[in-house]
Design a protein around this motif. Structure first.
Motif, PDB file in Angstrom:
ATOM      1  N   ARG A 125       0.846  -1.199   0.000  1.00 48.42           N
ATOM      2  CA  ARG A 125       0.000   0.000   0.000  1.00 48.42           C
ATOM      3  C   ARG A 125       0.877   1.243   0.000  1.00 48.42           C
ATOM      4  N   LYS A 127       0.323   5.306   0.686  1.00 51.21           N
ATOM      5  CA  LYS A 127      -0.646   6.249   1.252  1.00 51.21           C
ATOM      6  C   LYS A 127      -0.134   7.677   1.065  1.00 51.21           C
ATOM      7  N   ASN A 132      -4.974  11.226   2.694  1.00 55.76           N
ATOM      8  CA  ASN A 132      -5.270   9.840   3.077  1.00 55.76           C
ATOM      9  C   ASN A 132      -5.656   8.936   1.912  1.00 55.76           C
ATOM     10  N   SER A 133      -5.370   9.318   0.662  1.00 56.81           N
ATOM     11  CA  SER A 133      -5.614   8.432  -0.471  1.00 56.81           C
ATOM     12  C   SER A 133      -4.676   7.227  -0.350  1.00 56.81           C
ATOM     13  N   THR A 134      -5.203   6.053  -0.656  1.00 56.83           N
ATOM     14  CA  THR A 134      -4.404   4.834  -0.572  1.00 56.83           C
ATOM     15  C   THR A 134      -4.476   4.091  -1.893  1.00 56.83           C
ATOM     16  N   THR A 136      -3.386   0.369  -3.589  1.00 61.82           N
ATOM     17  CA  THR A 136      -3.033  -0.990  -3.163  1.00 61.82           C
ATOM     18  C   THR A 136      -2.641  -1.832  -4.364  1.00 61.82           C
ATOM     19  N   TYR A 162       3.754   0.846   2.588  1.00 59.51           N
ATOM     20  CA  TYR A 162       3.586  -0.212   3.586  1.00 59.51           C
ATOM     21  C   TYR A 162       3.580  -1.559   2.875  1.00 59.51           C
TER      22      TYR A 162
END
Length: 169
Positions: A125, A127, A132-134, A136, A162
């Motif tokens: 991920r 971010k 706060n856009s994520t 994946t 992450y």
């Protein structure tokens, strides 16, 4: 791992009492001197938990003599994957919006030994800190404990990457 040593006399008869001076040594990535537990029956129990995967040579000695006149080759494989010990490399400090970047993830066991087989799944991920856009993605297994991850930044700003081990039940 556990194995047993059966003591025999000079005529190859099984000994039925203990007290024999066995020494066991595993030498390789690390050297382990293993105790032989005397079961007082001519049988000795040897247990160990190797912590570093690799090739070892095992010797069983009776006093100063090598039992059976030879050492044994032992290959210790890495244990089950431990997500807290896996590593990522190649994640740079800069990326360009709209251009995919890749990096590597290496699977490791609880002792940090490199796993040599694939089949695990990692979730990656990215971010964006300001809104706060994520984003994946998943990794591609290279079937040798190495995984390739790729992400595509879809905006500008400061991102945090992450990597999670996905538990498969």
């Amino acid at each position: 791992a556990t194995f047993f040593i059966r003591a025999r006399d000079r005529y190859s008869n099984k000994r039925t009492e203990g007290g024999d001076p066995f020494r066991i040594i595993l030498a390789g990535v690390q050297t382990l001197k293993l105790p032989a537990v005397d079961l007082s029956t001519g049988l000795y129990s040897v247990s160990y938990t190797p912590q570093i995967a690799g090739e070892y040579e095992g010797e069983i000695r009776f006093g100063d003599s090598l039992v059976n006149g030879k050492a044994y080759k032992i290959q210790i494989a890495a244990g089950p994957i431990d997500g807290t010990r896996c590593t990522a490399s190649g994640v740079g400090s800069e990326a360009t919006a709209g251009i995919s970047f890749t990096f590597a993830v290496q699977a490791r066991d609880k002792f940090g030994s490199r796993r040599l087989s694939g089949g695990d799944q990692f979730v990656v991920r990215m971010k964006l800190e300001d809104d706060n856009s994520t984003f994946t993605n998943y990794t591609d297994s290279l079937s040798d404990g190495d995984y390739r991850a790729s992400l595509l930044p879809r905006g500008t700003g400061r991102f945090t990457v992450y990597v999670f081990l996905k538990l498969i039940s």
